[in-house]
Design an enzyme around this catalytic site. Structure first.
Site, mmCIF file in Angstrom:
data_model
loop_
_atom_site.group_PDB
_atom_site.id
_atom_site.type_symbol
_atom_site.label_atom_id
_atom_site.label_comp_id
_atom_site.label_asym_id
_atom_site.label_seq_id
_atom_site.Cartn_x
_atom_site.Cartn_y
_atom_site.Cartn_z
ATOM 1 N N GLU A 24 1.389 -11.556 6.111
ATOM 2 C CA GLU A 24 0.280 -10.805 6.714
ATOM 3 C C GLU A 24 0.512 -10.784 8.223
ATOM 4 O O GLU A 24 0.255 -11.757 8.921
ATOM 5 C CB GLU A 24 -1.060 -11.461 6.382
ATOM 6 C CG GLU A 24 -1.432 -11.403 4.905
ATOM 7 C CD GLU A 24 -2.014 -10.050 4.497
ATOM 8 O OE1 GLU A 24 -1.999 -9.116 5.325
ATOM 9 O OE2 GLU A 24 -2.495 -9.943 3.350
ATOM 10 N N HIS B 50 0.835 -1.212 0.000
ATOM 11 C CA HIS B 50 0.000 0.000 0.000
ATOM 12 C C HIS B 50 0.874 1.269 0.000
ATOM 13 O O HIS B 50 1.979 1.245 -0.505
ATOM 14 C CB HIS B 50 -0.973 -0.039 1.171
ATOM 15 C CG HIS B 50 -1.764 -1.314 1.201
ATOM 16 N ND1 HIS B 50 -2.830 -1.559 0.380
ATOM 17 C CD2 HIS B 50 -1.597 -2.450 1.944
ATOM 18 C CE1 HIS B 50 -3.314 -2.765 0.601
ATOM 19 N NE2 HIS B 50 -2.574 -3.332 1.538
ATOM 20 N N HIS C 136 2.667 -6.917 4.654
ATOM 21 C CA HIS C 136 1.293 -6.446 4.827
ATOM 22 C C HIS C 136 0.808 -6.718 6.253
ATOM 23 O O HIS C 136 1.460 -7.439 7.016
ATOM 24 C CB HIS C 136 0.350 -7.166 3.849
ATOM 25 C CG HIS C 136 0.541 -6.773 2.427
ATOM 26 N ND1 HIS C 136 -0.273 -5.874 1.787
ATOM 27 C CD2 HIS C 136 1.479 -7.153 1.513
ATOM 28 C CE1 HIS C 136 0.139 -5.713 0.538
ATOM 29 N NE2 HIS C 136 1.207 -6.477 0.343
ATOM 30 N N GLU D 240 -2.508 0.294 7.764
ATOM 31 C CA GLU D 240 -1.648 -0.797 7.316
ATOM 32 C C GLU D 240 -0.386 -0.286 6.626
ATOM 33 O O GLU D 240 0.710 -0.812 6.821
ATOM 34 C CB GLU D 240 -2.419 -1.715 6.369
ATOM 35 C CG GLU D 240 -1.609 -2.908 5.867
ATOM 36 C CD GLU D 240 -2.382 -3.774 4.894
ATOM 37 O OE1 GLU D 240 -1.788 -4.741 4.381
ATOM 38 O OE2 GLU D 240 -3.578 -3.482 4.632
#
Length: 270
Positions: free
Chosen positions: A142, A10, A79, A24
């Site tokens: 993640e 992102h 992430h 995030e």
């Protein structure tokens, strides 16, 4: 020199998951910068390249294109998760991953869980762009859930961020067979690198910033940005005019006082 590509997920206009006062994109950048610092400081013969080192937006295709063009030996995309009920950690490889990608995932996953602890959601395979379009072994991690309160509370702790960083570093080093430096470089490696939003004033300066804005010295934008000489000149001139008003009094002739002050300043220069 082995090349490690670290992709901070992102960024910029894309915050990723947002919940519990966390974005995030910010966690991903902290972890990515920390991995680069520690790998290069602690291990020989390794260079860490980053998709982004600041809060900028990049298309997915640009991220993998740059990694492929750089000839990176591995890629790890960082992430945080969302929508996972009880939370925890999980990792992903491509659905038709190479044997080396599977090995990289195994090394990373075990090292991160060893440092982080908590719920292990497993090593998974999914058709994700970052692991599909990368020409080198690639894994996406993640790291806890933004929208699960206990995980979010952990992500706000420096010790937990350090554990995530250390797990990635240990897993990458194990996969690549990196050797620890006998003499470490003098780099700040104990704390992850942090960034700030220039549009939000620091807590200790909020009251003063609001007061100065209300009184017309600043326009209220970019409180965290560096000030130029031009901007400082404007602020000082506004202050100068207010001082002249104070000296002249409510009924005083400010223009006349300003002209006289300029004459005195001119006499001093000559």
């Amino acid at each position: 020199m082995l090349k490690v590509w670290i992709d901070a997920g992102h960024g910029g206009k894309d915050p990723g998951a947002v919940s519990n006062g966390i974005q995030e994109k910010d966690i991903a950048l902290k972890v990515s910068l920390g991995i680069k610092n520690r790998l290069e400081a602690d291990y020989e013969n390794v260079q860490v390249l980053l998709s982004r080192s600041t809060d900028v937006f990049l298309e997915l295709r640009d991220r993998t294109a740059k990694a492929n063009a750089a000839g990176a030996d591995i890629l790890v995309s960082i992430h945080c998760n969302a929508g996972g009920g009880k939370g925890g950690f999980e990792s992903f490889r491509y659905t038709s991953a190479s044997e080396n990608s599977i090995k990289l995932q195994d090394k990373l996953h075990k090292a991160i869980m060893g440092k982080l602890g908590g719920i292990d959601r497993g090593q998974k395979a999914q058709n994700l762009h970052m692991v599909r379009e990368s020409k080198m072994p690639a894994v996406l991690t993640e790291n806890l859930f933004i929208d699960v309160a206990p995980d979010a509370d952990r992500l706000k702790q420096t010790t937990v961020i350090n554990a995530i960083i250390d797990g990635h570093v240990q897993g990458i080093a194990a996969y690549l067979g990196l050797k620890i430096k006998t003499v470490k470089e003098d780099k700040p490696v104990t704390q992850p690198v942090t960034t700030r939003d220039i549009n939000v004033p620091s807590k200790w300066a909020t009251e003063t910033w609001e007061e100065m804005t209300k009184n017309g010295y600043y326009d209220g934008t970019r409180p965290g940005a560096m000030i130029t000489r031009e901007e400082s000149a404007i602020v000082m001139n506004r202050l100068r005019k207010n001082i002249l008003k104070l000296i002249a009094g409510v009924d005083g002739d400010i223009k006349e006082l300003d002209e006289r002050l300029q004459e005195i300043e001119g006499e001093k220069r000559t």
